[in-house]
Design a protein around this motif. Structure first.
Motif, PDB file in Angstrom:
ATOM      1  N   SER A 167       0.754  -1.222  -0.211  1.00  0.00           N
ATOM      2  CA  SER A 167       0.124   0.004  -0.022  1.00  0.00           C
ATOM      3  C   SER A 167       1.132   1.460  -0.038  1.00  0.00           C
ATOM      4  CB  SER A 167      -0.991  -0.023   1.193  1.00  0.00           C
ATOM      5  OG  SER A 167      -1.709  -1.123   1.056  1.00  0.00           O
ATOM      6  N   GLY A 168       2.361   1.127  -0.001  1.00  0.00           N
ATOM      7  CA  GLY A 168       3.099   2.361  -0.051  1.00  0.00           C
ATOM      8  C   GLY A 168       3.529   2.889   1.087  1.00  0.00           C
ATOM      9  N   ASP A 169       3.083   2.272   2.222  1.00  0.00           N
ATOM     10  CA  ASP A 169       3.543   2.638   3.710  1.00  0.00           C
ATOM     11  C   ASP A 169       4.799   1.729   4.489  1.00  0.00           C
ATOM     12  OD1 ASP A 169       3.547   3.656   6.051  1.00  0.00           O
ATOM     13  OD2 ASP A 169       1.594   3.297   6.463  1.00  0.00           O
ATOM     14  N   ALA A 170       5.807   2.401   3.874  1.00  0.00           N
ATOM     15  CA  ALA A 170       7.007   1.541   4.323  1.00  0.00           C
ATOM     16  C   ALA A 170       7.288   1.687   5.566  1.00  0.00           C
ATOM     17  CB  ALA A 170       8.221   1.990   3.335  1.00  0.00           C
ATOM     18  N   SER A 171       6.937   2.934   6.290  1.00  0.00           N
ATOM     19  CA  SER A 171       7.265   3.099   7.835  1.00  0.00           C
ATOM     20  C   SER A 171       6.359   2.034   8.628  1.00  0.00           C
ATOM     21  CB  SER A 171       6.997   4.618   8.206  1.00  0.00           C
ATOM     22  OG  SER A 171       7.779   5.353   7.635  1.00  0.00           O
ATOM     23  N   ALA A 172       5.037   1.604   8.094  1.00  0.00           N
ATOM     24  CA  ALA A 172       4.166   0.929   9.021  1.00  0.00           C
ATOM     25  C   ALA A 172       4.692  -0.520   8.702  1.00  0.00           C
ATOM     26  CB  ALA A 172       2.800   1.065   8.484  1.00  0.00           C
ATOM     27  N   ASN A 199      13.437  -9.359   4.378  1.00  0.00           N
ATOM     28  CA  ASN A 199      12.261  -8.302   4.426  1.00  0.00           C
ATOM     29  C   ASN A 199      12.463  -7.065   5.031  1.00  0.00           C
ATOM     30  OD1 ASN A 199      10.559 -10.406   3.366  1.00  0.00           O
ATOM     31  ND2 ASN A 199       9.588 -10.859   5.078  1.00  0.00           N
ATOM     32  N   LEU A 200      13.417  -6.960   6.420  1.00  0.00           N
ATOM     33  CA  LEU A 200      13.823  -5.849   6.592  1.00  0.00           C
ATOM     34  C   LEU A 200      14.777  -5.187   5.826  1.00  0.00           C
ATOM     35  CD1 LEU A 200      13.898  -6.567  10.586  1.00  0.00           C
ATOM     36  CD2 LEU A 200      12.833  -4.610   9.713  1.00  0.00           C
ATOM     37  N   CYS A 201      15.424  -5.763   5.337  1.00  0.00           N
ATOM     38  CA  CYS A 201      16.426  -5.337   4.247  1.00  0.00           C
ATOM     39  C   CYS A 201      15.626  -4.597   2.869  1.00  0.00           C
ATOM     40  CB  CYS A 201      17.485  -6.453   3.565  1.00  0.00           C
ATOM     41  SG  CYS A 201      18.306  -5.917   2.210  1.00  0.00           S
ATOM     42  N   VAL A 202      14.616  -5.276   2.341  1.00  0.00           N
ATOM     43  CA  VAL A 202      13.988  -4.549   1.345  1.00  0.00           C
ATOM     44  C   VAL A 202      13.359  -3.190   1.828  1.00  0.00           C
ATOM     45  CG1 VAL A 202      12.031  -4.761  -0.229  1.00  0.00           C
ATOM     46  CG2 VAL A 202      13.671  -6.820   0.359  1.00  0.00           C
ATOM     47  N   GLN A 206      14.047   0.724   0.866  1.00  0.00           N
ATOM     48  CA  GLN A 206      13.152   1.558   0.382  1.00  0.00           C
ATOM     49  C   GLN A 206      13.018   2.918   0.982  1.00  0.00           C
ATOM     50  OE1 GLN A 206       9.075  -0.380   0.293  1.00  0.00           O
ATOM     51  NE2 GLN A 206       8.335   1.459  -0.719  1.00  0.00           N
ATOM     52  N   LEU A 207      13.507   2.780   2.268  1.00  0.00           N
ATOM     53  CA  LEU A 207      13.452   4.112   3.450  1.00  0.00           C
ATOM     54  C   LEU A 207      14.675   4.751   3.193  1.00  0.00           C
ATOM     55  CD1 LEU A 207      11.542   2.566   6.345  1.00  0.00           C
ATOM     56  CD2 LEU A 207      10.851   4.399   4.965  1.00  0.00           C
ATOM     57  N   GLY A 208      15.664   4.444   2.317  1.00  0.00           N
ATOM     58  CA  GLY A 208      16.880   5.032   2.134  1.00  0.00           C
ATOM     59  C   GLY A 208      17.954   4.664   3.348  1.00  0.00           C
ATOM     60  N   ARG A 209      17.628   3.850   3.990  1.00  0.00           N
ATOM     61  CA  ARG A 209      18.714   3.293   5.166  1.00  0.00           C
ATOM     62  C   ARG A 209      19.464   1.943   4.888  1.00  0.00           C
ATOM     63  NH1 ARG A 209      14.715   3.140  10.450  1.00  0.00           N
ATOM     64  NH2 ARG A 209      16.503   2.244  10.975  1.00  0.00           N
ATOM     65  N   HIS A 210      20.339   2.435   3.884  1.00  0.00           N
ATOM     66  CA  HIS A 210      21.064   1.272   3.099  1.00  0.00           C
ATOM     67  C   HIS A 210      21.897   0.634   4.056  1.00  0.00           C
ATOM     68  CE1 HIS A 210      19.065   2.638  -0.760  1.00  0.00           C
ATOM     69  NE2 HIS A 210      19.398   3.835  -0.343  1.00  0.00           N
ATOM     70  N   ARG A 211      22.705   1.439   4.890  1.00  0.00           N
ATOM     71  CA  ARG A 211      23.539   0.670   5.822  1.00  0.00           C
ATOM     72  C   ARG A 211      23.070  -0.460   6.873  1.00  0.00           C
ATOM     73  NH1 ARG A 211      27.968   4.190   8.956  1.00  0.00           N
ATOM     74  NH2 ARG A 211      28.523   4.526   6.784  1.00  0.00           N
ATOM     75  N   ASP A 212      21.659   0.099   7.261  1.00  0.00           N
ATOM     76  CA  ASP A 212      20.798  -0.706   7.938  1.00  0.00           C
ATOM     77  C   ASP A 212      20.257  -1.863   7.165  1.00  0.00           C
ATOM     78  OD1 ASP A 212      21.133   0.531  10.378  1.00  0.00           O
ATOM     79  OD2 ASP A 212      19.228   1.902   9.884  1.00  0.00           O
ATOM     80  N   ALA A 213      19.921  -1.709   5.912  1.00  0.00           N
ATOM     81  CA  ALA A 213      19.621  -2.670   4.830  1.00  0.00           C
ATOM     82  C   ALA A 213      20.569  -3.753   4.750  1.00  0.00           C
ATOM     83  CB  ALA A 213      19.260  -2.123   3.727  1.00  0.00           C
ATOM     84  N   LEU A 214      21.935  -3.215   4.475  1.00  0.00           N
ATOM     85  CA  LEU A 214      23.097  -4.348   4.483  1.00  0.00           C
ATOM     86  C   LEU A 214      23.344  -5.148   5.689  1.00  0.00           C
ATOM     87  CD1 LEU A 214      25.306  -5.193   2.857  1.00  0.00           C
ATOM     88  CD2 LEU A 214      26.560  -3.397   3.785  1.00  0.00           C
TER      89      LEU A 214
END
Length: 221
Positions: A167-172, A199-202, A206-214
């Protein structure tokens, strides 16, 4: 008309639920699991075996609710409001709350036999068919059932994240996935949070938190 003993009635409801589930009639399967859960509530007397059995019924109902919820956002269907209401139902069931009110009319895929396909963006839908608890009354059975309860609840939060992300709500979605990871951390016997980390990586990406994604990608391996 002869009234069957509670155990016989319960067995019939479980059999009906399993048959509906196997044929892909998820809405009817959920109704039967919930009816079995309601009947089980009437015969509880606080014994550990019965408590584990009751928890197992609630978990099986929640697993089917997860699969049913995903049908509302799969393919041509896109009703995140209904999907979320069913997932909240799954949470209530897994937390041993009262059986919720009746379901809305299911989409054609759920009513006519189609099981749930993969959920959006790699986020997993719940799997069903885990065994009903084993030997009644054993502490091992209770421990296994608690693990399965936590895993099912974590899966529900993953599916909630799927709905929010679609639904486009990445924060939720992030909030739901963090809850899932916390639940999986409590699984000491069979915990495997790799899917949640992916899933958290994805979502982090999407939220621009690429270090956390890695970091989550590395934790999944």
């Amino acid at each position: 008309m002869e009234v069957l003993p509670l155990a016989n009635q319960l067995g019939q409801l479980v059999g009906s639920a399993q048959k509906c589930q196997e044929s892909g009639h998820l809405a009817k399967a959920l109704e039967s699991w919930e009816a079995a859960l309601s009947l089980s509530s009437s015969k509880l007397n606080g014994g550990p075996g019965q408590t584990a059995e009751h928890a197992g019924l609630a978990r099986r109902a929640a697993q089917v609710a997860n699969k049913l919820a995903i049908t509302w956002i799969s393919g041509a269907q896109h009703r995140p409001d209904i999907a979320l209401s069913i997932l909240k139902r799954a949470m209530a069931l897994t937390e041993h709350a009262a059986v919720p009110p009746p379901l809305p009319s299911p989409p054609a895929s759920a009513a006519a036999g189609g099981g749930a396909g993969p959920s959006a963006a790699g986020l997993p839908s719940a799997t069903a068919g885990a065994p009903v608890p084993g030997t009644p009354g054993s502490s091992d059975t209770a421990a296994r059932e608690e693990e399965e309860r936590l895993k099912t609840l974590a899966c529900t939060h993953n599916n909630i994240a799927c709905v929010h992300r679609k639904s486009g709500d990445a924060s939720a979605a992030l909030s739901a996935l963090e809850k899932a990871l916390q639940l999986e951390a409590r699984c000491t016997l069979t915990g495997d949070p790799a899917g949640t980390h992916l899933n958290l990586c994805v979502v982090m990406s999407q939220l621009g938190r690429h270090r956390d994604a890695l970091q989550h990608a590395m934790s999944a391996t």
